[in-house]
Design a protein around this motif. Sequence first.
Motif, PDB file in Angstrom:
ATOM      1  N   CYS A 271       0.830  -1.209   0.000  1.00  0.00           N
ATOM      2  CA  CYS A 271       0.000   0.000   0.000  1.00  0.00           C
ATOM      3  C   CYS A 271       0.867   1.262   0.000  1.00  0.00           C
TER       4      CYS A 271
ATOM      5  N   ASN B 175       2.546   1.647  -3.469  1.00  0.00           N
ATOM      6  CA  ASN B 175       1.564   2.095  -4.453  1.00  0.00           C
ATOM      7  C   ASN B 175       1.190   3.552  -4.236  1.00  0.00           C
TER       8      ASN B 175
ATOM      9  N   PHE C  43       1.721   6.318  -7.128  1.00  0.00           N
ATOM     10  CA  PHE C  43       0.594   7.087  -7.656  1.00  0.00           C
ATOM     11  C   PHE C  43       0.740   8.573  -7.359  1.00  0.00           C
TER      12      PHE C  43
ATOM     13  N   TRP D  66       6.917  -6.527 -10.543  1.00  0.00           N
ATOM     14  CA  TRP D  66       6.677  -5.386  -9.666  1.00  0.00           C
ATOM     15  C   TRP D  66       8.000  -4.738  -9.259  1.00  0.00           C
TER      16      TRP D  66
ATOM     17  N   THR E 172       9.203  -1.039 -10.363  1.00  0.00           N
ATOM     18  CA  THR E 172       9.547  -0.066  -9.333  1.00  0.00           C
ATOM     19  C   THR E 172      10.951   0.470  -9.552  1.00  0.00           C
TER      20      THR E 172
END
Length: 112
Positions: free
Chosen positions: A31, A34, A38, A93, A97
């Motif tokens: 979380c 992300n 974002f 992922w 990243t």
Amino acid sequence: MAANPHSSPAVPDGTPQKRPSLWTRDFALVCLFNLAIFISFQMLMPTIPVYVDRLGGNQAVIGLVTGIFTVSSVALRPWTGLGLDRYGRRGIWLAGTLVFVLAVAGYNWALS
């Protein structure tokens, strides 16, 4: 009567099982990552036109660059999902990243 979808699943003898905790360390880290990605993306979108303008682009070029950036980010999502299902989520992922962090860090060296 229908079973309650929010109740704990039962084992064959009818005793309810303990539901696994949602807020695990891994879930919280995902979380946070992300959220950071974002936020970075949302901060990048309004600055792209300013960046292109300072490089000497006119209104048409600014619109073109912004449009290509937006459309490409949406168009690549189906292939990203396919790759996640085929090759595993963790590796893709982490690679994504890493690319994102390197791209953001690259702004420090982009003088022109």
